[in-house]
Design a protein around this motif. Structure first.
Motif, mmCIF file in Angstrom:
data_model
loop_
_atom_site.group_PDB
_atom_site.id
_atom_site.type_symbol
_atom_site.label_atom_id
_atom_site.label_comp_id
_atom_site.label_asym_id
_atom_site.label_seq_id
_atom_site.Cartn_x
_atom_site.Cartn_y
_atom_site.Cartn_z
ATOM 1 N N ALA A 52 0.568 -1.163 0.219
ATOM 2 C CA ALA A 52 -0.406 -0.293 -0.072
ATOM 3 C C ALA A 52 0.478 1.230 0.213
ATOM 4 C CB ALA A 52 -0.872 -0.442 0.925
ATOM 5 N N THR A 54 4.420 3.287 -1.168
ATOM 6 C CA THR A 54 4.863 3.166 -2.280
ATOM 7 C C THR A 54 7.042 3.996 -1.631
ATOM 8 O OG1 THR A 54 4.600 5.434 -2.672
ATOM 9 C CG2 THR A 54 3.449 4.264 -4.829
ATOM 10 N N PRO A 71 1.840 6.574 -0.027
ATOM 11 C CA PRO A 71 0.539 5.759 0.102
ATOM 12 C C PRO A 71 0.855 5.420 -1.501
ATOM 13 C CG PRO A 71 -0.302 7.509 0.309
ATOM 14 C CD PRO A 71 1.002 8.134 0.049
ATOM 15 N N GLU A 72 0.287 4.107 -2.234
ATOM 16 C CA GLU A 72 -0.179 3.630 -3.187
ATOM 17 C C GLU A 72 -0.744 4.067 -3.654
ATOM 18 O OE1 GLU A 72 1.229 1.832 -7.270
ATOM 19 O OE2 GLU A 72 2.253 1.725 -4.986
ATOM 20 N N LYS A 73 -2.408 4.480 -3.454
ATOM 21 C CA LYS A 73 -3.622 5.053 -3.778
ATOM 22 C C LYS A 73 -3.820 6.017 -2.277
ATOM 23 C CE LYS A 73 -4.712 0.507 -5.656
ATOM 24 N NZ LYS A 73 -5.039 -0.358 -6.464
ATOM 25 N N VAL A 74 -4.735 6.748 -3.132
ATOM 26 C CA VAL A 74 -5.267 7.228 -1.933
ATOM 27 C C VAL A 74 -6.431 7.659 -0.536
ATOM 28 C CG1 VAL A 74 -5.325 9.486 -3.592
ATOM 29 C CG2 VAL A 74 -6.898 8.430 -2.983
ATOM 30 N N GLU A 75 -6.569 6.165 -0.611
ATOM 31 C CA GLU A 75 -7.636 5.878 0.041
ATOM 32 C C GLU A 75 -6.745 5.952 1.690
ATOM 33 O OE1 GLU A 75 -7.281 3.697 -2.569
ATOM 34 O OE2 GLU A 75 -9.124 3.963 -2.937
ATOM 35 N N ARG A 78 -7.264 8.783 3.219
ATOM 36 C CA ARG A 78 -8.425 9.186 4.006
ATOM 37 C C ARG A 78 -8.887 8.451 4.609
ATOM 38 N NH1 ARG A 78 -11.366 7.730 -2.066
ATOM 39 N NH2 ARG A 78 -10.704 9.491 -3.621
ATOM 40 N N THR A 86 -0.610 14.324 -0.604
ATOM 41 C CA THR A 86 0.246 13.371 -1.122
ATOM 42 C C THR A 86 0.392 12.368 -0.343
ATOM 43 O OG1 THR A 86 1.359 14.544 -1.467
ATOM 44 C CG2 THR A 86 0.622 15.161 -3.143
#
Length: 118
Positions: A52, A54, A71-75, A78, A86
Motif C-alpha cells: 500500500a 510506495t 501511499p500507492e493509492k489515496v485510500e 482518507r 500526497t
C-alpha cells in the motif's frame, strides 16, 4: 518492534495522536482524536501492507522528526484524520529518532521486497 508515539496536525480543536509500530505483516497505526483535556475518542487501528506504500522515509527536524508515508493509492490518506494531499507525515519526538529510523528502514525493505516479487 517498538511502539512509537506520534501526533498529526490538529483537526479543528481536536488533537490527533497515536502509536505506530511494525508487526509481522503490517505497519500498524493506532490513532485517536481528543479535545485537549478530555478523554480520547475510540482508537482506530489502521494496518498498512507494504504493497500500500510506495515509500516511507524519516525526515529529521530540530524538535521533532517526521515519518513520511507515501501511499500507492489515496485510500490511506482518507483513513487518517485530517487533510493529507500526497502523504501522511507522522510527527515523532526527536528522542525516538533511532527507533523511527529502524522502523522506516525495515518497512522500506519490505516495500522493496514486494516490488521485486511483482
Amino acid at each position: 518492534m517498538d511502539r512509537l508515539p506520534f501526533s498529526l496536525p490538529d483537526v479543528g480543536i481536536r488533537e490527533v495522536k497515536g502509536f505506530v509500530h511494525l508487526d509481522d505483516e503490517f505497519l500498524s497505526i493506532e490513532v485517536w482524536t481528543a479535545i485537549p483535556g478530555l478523554a480520547p475518542d475510540d482508537t482506530t487501528v489502521i494496518n498498512v501492507a507494504p504493497t500500500a506504500l510506495t515509500e516511507i522515509r524519516l525526515k529529521p527536524g530540530l524538535i521533532r522528526d517526521r515519518l513520511r508515508l507515501i501511499p500507492e493509492k489515496v485510500e490511506l490518506l482518507r483513513t487518517m484524520p485530517g487533510t493529507h494531499r500526497t502523504e501522511v507525515a507522522l510527527r515523532i519526538a526527536r528522542k525516538y529518532r533511532d527507533a523511527a529510523r529502524r522502523l522506516a528502514e525495515e518497512m522500506q525493505h519490505r516495500i522493496t521486497q514486494q516490488e521485486i516479487a511483482r
